[in-house]
Enzyme design. Structure first.
Site, PDB file in Angstrom:
ATOM      1  CG  ASP A 412      48.359  39.418  50.614  1.00  0.00           C
ATOM      2  OD1 ASP A 412      47.384  38.703  50.922  1.00  0.00           O
ATOM      3  OD2 ASP A 412      48.763  39.529  49.451  1.00  0.00           O
ATOM      4  CB  THR A 414      48.691  35.420  47.148  1.00  0.00           C
ATOM      5  OG1 THR A 414      47.893  34.402  47.746  1.00  0.00           O
ATOM      6  CG2 THR A 414      49.019  35.036  45.724  1.00  0.00           C
ATOM      7  CD  GLU A 499      42.055  22.203  37.345  1.00  0.00           C
ATOM      8  OE1 GLU A 499      41.605  23.104  36.631  1.00  0.00           O
ATOM      9  OE2 GLU A 499      41.617  21.051  37.358  1.00  0.00           O
ATOM     10  CG  ASP A 678      45.144  32.202  48.998  1.00  0.00           C
ATOM     11  OD1 ASP A 678      44.446  32.589  48.053  1.00  0.00           O
ATOM     12  OD2 ASP A 678      46.366  32.029  48.911  1.00  0.00           O
ATOM     13  NE  ARG A 809      37.993  31.351  50.290  1.00  0.00           N
ATOM     14  CZ  ARG A 809      38.401  31.450  49.047  1.00  0.00           C
ATOM     15  NH1 ARG A 809      39.213  32.430  48.688  1.00  0.00           N
ATOM     16  NH2 ARG A 809      38.000  30.608  48.130  1.00  0.00           N
ATOM     17  CE  LYS A 815      43.751  40.572  52.887  1.00  0.00           C
ATOM     18  NZ  LYS A 815      44.673  40.630  51.737  1.00  0.00           N
ATOM     19  CG  ASP A 835      51.524  41.237  46.365  1.00  0.00           C
ATOM     20  OD1 ASP A 835      50.590  40.964  47.150  1.00  0.00           O
ATOM     21  OD2 ASP A 835      51.839  40.512  45.417  1.00  0.00           O
ATOM     22  CG  ASP A 839      47.305  43.064  50.182  1.00  0.00           C
ATOM     23  OD1 ASP A 839      46.527  42.331  50.810  1.00  0.00           O
ATOM     24  OD2 ASP A 839      48.100  42.644  49.327  1.00  0.00           O
TER      25      ASP A 839
END
Length: 1192
Positions: A412, A414, A499, A678, A809, A815, A835, A839
């Protein structure tokens, strides 16, 4: 948060949307066409029937007969899952029978149980029953204790989880926030730590705030079937004869964390295994190592050899008795059996005698070694993460040696490769680049913010450069961030971490975002507060890749601020805009440093221009068809002729040591694929950051892959022998310089995975059409399942030709599918690491699952086989612990088979001299204790402690890992080498003492050539030989190893003299029959010479072969061992080329932005804004002290 649109199907002419996560892999049968409806258009698909029904405050409603399902015969249970989970196997009543049942499913255990039964039958029993019972009980007992300890741990974990408060998919009814707004963090679901908002229905917000109101709530909820769609929920609430639509915005999914909300009230919709997060978890698979599987096949091979040997010996006994035995009067036993009957009984007798060829203690020894190796992983301080007090944890004891055979790692992004923390690192304003300063002068500054550039601070505080003022004003105004005041502290709630990082940066530089209403934004500009009227908010989406805000300044001026990706901003700049080239150069440098960038620009708008545009905007806002496209068109009109201010650079921080770990694993020939939810640009930039991607790689995207696979499919169709031969050509001419970046939408298109059930029906119809028609099939469609499988295999072959693969994506199920494809078509050992709960499916599917205990909760850890806190520990887990475990297990198994062959086959040679009468060559108790006491400890210690090189050299030379991937240390070749080695040793152990005993005379004039003396000499030779043999195989000596070898030999002689003593014979005369045999035999010097000669001849060939191999054909490990006392002669690392170079192919964009749309709709609605108090307390006075960086 509106539901994401689905990726285009294979049948449509549209290409998949790279920004969309294609959740379409868990559709219910109701969403699909029946075979009879295939001729209808897909646009006419029937709507799914809504089945699950929940009534508020009525527990008994769900227990009605229509909500029951049949489990077995007439036994029924509720179709709704409870919230309690159960992962344990046993309880007090079921432990003993169920555990014994599971253990006897093992072929070896069942074999020895049958053997024990045979030994009870007097006619065929050649060994006492206890010779099998003692080892069998020991094996079953140790395994049962281990299983009990594991299950008690599962009981404790289940109890801990079940004692938590309600954890389910909940319909949000009301909250303590205005309009029942609720902020949630969905890191465990999708890996994103940015806050999202949920909102209760207006009717429930108004009528369900108090407890008595909630107690009277009696609505009926109709909703969809439980599924894995994290992006979608569809339901209806019927209350007081009114129907209200429910969607995902009204749901708090299991795994979400509620933030900045004091109280929430909700209604449980799905619980337990019906929740969406559990539906994404996949099935728990029973994992076995390659060595385990191979070991079982070898045990079957040994059993087959055993049967053949026993059959041959039985035939020999039949002929011997026919020709000799029946004629010898002294062998008459009075039973009257025929020679064939005696041969049949002899067969079973030899099955009992030679049973030690199938080693009963093998499995329990393997379990002990694995348990010890797991403890070493748990105790490794170099895998301990002190910041979070998190040690490494081996959550299974059965897969350690598989860690030394990994070929593919699926990771993964992130929270696994990255820290999930965004940091404002650099910026460029009017062509000048700034970076890194401190902010102790600003009370609102974030203590963790680091940006060391004193010159920029001086420029801001001097207020001399208006462009710098506009730059930070844009950052504090152009966003969809929400703010909450907690005392003097400001808490920002952003739609994306990018942001949040930008608004925090503006705050640290003195441009503090204070509050917003539906149509105003208030900021603190250094020392004074300003309120701006918001005229329009043009939100970000994946197509626009930018967002804008139109503001009316206090002086009446109208200005548009815009920020977005450089690829779209540069197309919209005014011809007179300044610093375009210098800003682009700065962007190139930022991209080279793998920073995420945004361009900032503005435009002044006249009142007349705005009024004309506003009318178009209003019309597009209420459009009933293609509203989003109409709004995008209107946005395009106003976002042109922009003036460039500068650009920001944000770092998506990698975890420590990630690039080094990936480089080290690559040297070990381990391929790493990144599978993430992502967006493509973010995943690609992280690929460059962690050096998985380099600029000299040619990147292939979904479109290119699809074309190549279609060409290969067409080529196969045009070849008459296409179905009978495999195409060997590679997809890429230049190997080693290719990378694959593919999105979930394209993955579905390429692999024909979308809408699986519907596709199966379509395949049937296509086959019918192709059979009944002369027209060739559509090249874009598979003709049958074979073509689909070949397409998948082609994709895996293509991906494996690439040096790096990034799938972005992708859904949790995709996965898992990618991992499954590599396992299926490459027969490779795979490892998945992640994590988050998204996943879990991937972790369960891989041969090895690793969970990182990070920011995204413990879902991945609880489903993993191994767990630790940082990605960098993976190299130590594989290259050190995994490699050691593999080498130790292989060495253990090779030796274990050898010592059992050497021990057992002596009976075989003895059979030629005893009329094949099933007489044993050893004393009974020696047979019982051989594997338990005399030869077990040294080999166990080798399996636990041996290491060919130390951990530092294992990490320094990753090539040492290759033998594990190739499986070269334990295979059928090694097995037969051990077999022939055992045959040779057994020959020497039998025939050398036999020759010595043939015509000998002792010193006292007696001839100790009796059977018992022979058995003592053969047994003594065997014990000394096998214990010295394991000494030759030991690479890493400790005092414990030395003690074990000497101790095993000493134990043998001590126990033998006790068993052969007269005292124990008096107590049990029928059990201990070798009275005085040891003392009588071993007092003869020539018998000691015989033992020494036997041991020397057995070991001398081994010593010579080892010497030749280490000098003439040294292995990688031998070469490294020869260097371990020398200084490091490794050549200096070459200076790595920058990840990005100008002048190469088209410049990649490193823009950073939200994964989904921001809070624009929420802000515009006005529902989410807290009511401002009538009198807002004045902010504390902020004194601005000018700071000269040249003075202290």
């Amino acid at each position: 948060m509106s539901a994401r649109p689905r990726a285009a199907s294979q049948d449509s002419q549209e290409e998949p949307d790279d920004e969309v996560v294609p959740y379409s892999d868990d559709e219910t049968d109701d969403e699909l066409q029946s075979e009879d409806d295939l001729d209808r258009s897909e646009d006419q698909l029937p709507e799914p029937e809504i089945r699950p029904t929940i009534r508020a405050n009525d527990r008994e409603y769900c227990n009605q007969p229509q909500f029951q399902k049949k489990v077995f015969l007439c036994i029924k249970k509720s179709r709704y899952s409870g919230n309690a989970i159960k992962t344990y196997k046993y309880n007090v009543l079921t432990f003993l029978p169920l555990n014994l049942y599971e253990q006897f499913k093992r072929a070896a255990n069942l074999y020895f149980l049958c053997l024990l039964i045979l030994q009870i039958i007097p006619q065929i029993s050649t060994l006492p029953w206890y010779t099998t019972l003692v080892p069998l009980v020991l094996v079953l007992g140790i395994t049962a204790i281990k299983d009990l300890v594991d299950d008690l741990a599962r009981h404790r974990m289940d109890k801990e989880i079940n004692n938590r408060r309600c954890d389910a998919d909940i319909l949000l009814l009301s909250s303590s926030n205005p309009n029942s707004l609720c902020y949630v963090e969905t890191a465990e679901l999708d890996g994103e730590t940015n806050l999202k908002f949920k909102m209760g229905l207006k009717v429930t917000d108004e009528r369900l705030q108090e407890e008595d109101q909630l107690a009277r709530y009696n609505a009926l909820i109709l909703c969809e079937e439980p599924n894995n769609r994290l992006d979608k929920f569809m339901g209806t609430m019927i209350w007081d004869s009114q129907s209200y639509a429910l969607d995902l915005d009204n749901m708090l999914l299991r795994g979400c964390k509620i933030r900045n909300t004091d109280v929430c009230h909700g209604l449980v919709i799905f619980a337990g295994n019906d929740t969406k997060i559990m539906r994404n978890g996949g099935k728990t698979r029973f994992k076995r190592t390659r060595i385990d599987i191979l070991m079982n096949y070898m045990v079957y091979t040994i059993f087959a050899l055993l049967v053949l040997l026993c059959a041959g010996l039985a035939i020999g006994h039949t002929y011997w008795y026919e020709s000799i035995g029946s004629k010898a009067w002294y062998l008459y036993d009075g039973l009257g059996y025929s020679s064939s009957t005696r041969g049949f009984l002899s067969f079973w007798g030899y099955i009992i005698i030679l049973n030690t060829m199938v080693p009963i203690s093998l499995y329990v020894s393997v379990e002990v070694i694995r348990l010890g190796q797991s403890k070493f992983i748990n105790w490794d301080l170099q895998m301990y993460y002190a910041d979070k007090d998190t040690p490494a944890k081996a959550r299974t004891t059965t897969l350690n040696e598989q860690l030394g055979q990994i070929e593919y790692i699926f990771s993964d992004k992130t929270g696994t490769l990255t820290q999930n923390i965004m940091a404002f690192k650099k910026c460029t304003i009017t062509g000048l680049t700034y970076g890194e300063t401190n902010h102790h002068w600003n009370k609102y500054a974030d203590k963790k913010f680091q940006f060391e550039d004193h010159f920029l601070v001086s420029c801001i505080r001097s207020k001399k450069d208006p462009q710098i003022h506009e730059f930070f004003k844009l950052l504090s105004l152009c966003h969809t961030v929400m703010v909450e005041h907690k005392g003097d502290e400001l808490v920002y709630q952003a739609a994306s971490p990018d942001e949040g990082a930008l608004v925090t940066a503006a705050c640290n530089f003195g441009y503090v975002f204070l509050s917003r209403t539906q149509d105003t934004i208030t900021i603190l500009e250094m020392d004074h507060e300003e309120t701006y009227e918001m005229l329009a908010l043009l939100d970000f989406n994946s197509d626009r890749k930018r967002m804008s805000i139109i503001l009316r300044f206090p002086d009446g001026k109208i200005r548009l601020y815009c920020k977005g990706a450089d690829t779209v901003i540069y197309q919209r700049l005014d011809a007179n805009s300044k610093n375009i080239e210098t800003t682009q150069e700065a962007l190139d440098i930022f991209a080279n440093e793998t920073l995420r960038t945004l361009c900032l620009c503005y435009k002044d708008i006249s009142q007349a221009e705005f009024d004309a545009w506003s009318q178009k905007h209003q019309a597009a806002s209420v459009s009933m068809g293609n509203r989003e496209e109409a709004l995008d068109t209107v946005y395009e009109e106003i976002e042109e002729n922009l003036l460039l201010i500068g650009a920001t650079a944000i770092e998506d921080k990698l975890q420590d040591g990630v690039p080094e770990t990936i480089a080290k694993l690559a040297k070990a020939n381990i391929k790493i694929w990144v599978l993430t939810g992502d967006k493509k640009e973010t995943a690609e930039n992280i690929g460059y950051s962690c050096q998985l991607l380099t600029d000299n790689m040619k990147i292939h995207y979904g479109e290119d892959v699809n074309v190549q696979l279609r060409n290969r499919q067409t080529q196969r169709r045009n070849d008459p022998q296409g179905r009978n031969k495999k195409l060997k050509e590679q997809f890429f001419t230049e190997s080693g310089n290719n990378a694959l970046v593919i999105t979930g939408g394209w993955l579905n298109e390429i692999l024909y995975e979308k809408k699986k059930k519907r596709r199966r029906l379509r395949l049937k119809k296509l086959r019918k059409r192709f059979t009944n028609s002369t027209n060739p099939p559509d090249s874009n469609q598979p003709v049958d399942d074979w073509e689909k499988e070949k397409r998948q295999e082609d994709f895996v072959d293509m991906a494996c030709e690439c040096s790096a693969v990034i799938c972005c994506r992708v859904t949790p199920k995709q996965k898992a599918n990618v991992v499954s494809l590599v396992k299926r078509y490459k027969k490779a050992v795979t490892l998945s690491i992640g994590d988050g709960a998204n996943d879990v499916n991937m972790i369960k599917t891989a041969d090895i699952g690793v969970g990182i205990s990070g920011q995204e909760g413990m879902q991945a850890v609880m489903s993993s086989d191994y767990a630790f806190a940082q990605f960098r520990y993976l190299q130590r887990l594989l290259l050190v612990h995994g490699r050691w475990s593999y080498i130790r297990m292989c060495k253990f198994l090779r030796y274990f088979f050898y010592k059992n062959f050497a021990f057992t086959l002596v009976h075989f040679w003895f059979s030629f001299f005893n009329g094949f009468s099933s007489q044993t060559a050893y004393e009974d108790w020696f047979i019982t204790l051989y594997n338990v006491c005399y030869s077990s400890l040294p080999v166990l210690l080798v399996g636990l402690l041996d290491q060919d090189v130390n951990d530092k050299l294992s990490l320094r030379f990753p090539k040492l890992y290759l033998p594990g991937q190739q499986g070269s240390l334990f295979n059928y070749k090694n097995f037969f080498i051990s077999l022939f080695h055992g045959i040779f040793t057994s020959l020497m152990i039998f025939f050398i003492p036999y020759g010595a005993f043939l015509q000998t005379m002792g010193q006292d004039g007696e001839a100790p050539s009796d059977y018992q003396s022979f058995a003592v000499v053969a047994a003594s030779s065997l014990i000394i030989t096998v214990n010295l043999q394991i000494s030759l195989n030991t690479s890493y000596w400790t005092f414990v190893n030395f003690f074990a070898v000497i101790g095993s030999i000493a134990i043998y002689f001590g126990v033998m003299f006790d068993i052969h003593s007269a005292g124990i014979h008096v107590i049990l005369p029928t059990t201990f029959t070798f009275t005085g045999a040891a003392s009588n035999a071993l007092r003869q010097p020539y018998l000691w010479l015989t033992i020494i000669l036997t041991v020397g001849i057995c070991l001398l060939p081994v010593i010579c072969i080892q010497f030749l191999y280490q000098t003439i054909w040294p292995s990688v490990g031998d070469k490294v061992r020869s260097l371990k006392n020398l200084e490091d002669e490794e050549e200096e690392r070459k200076k790595k080329k920058p990840a990005f170079q100008r002048g190469g192919r088209s410049r990649r964009s490193a823009y950073a932005f939200s994964h989904s749309s921001g809070y624009a709709d929420l802000i515009a609605s006005g529902r989410s804004i807290r009511q401002r108090p009538r009198v807002r307390p004045e902010l504390p006075e902020i004194k601005i002290i000018l700071f000269d960086p040249q003075t202290k």
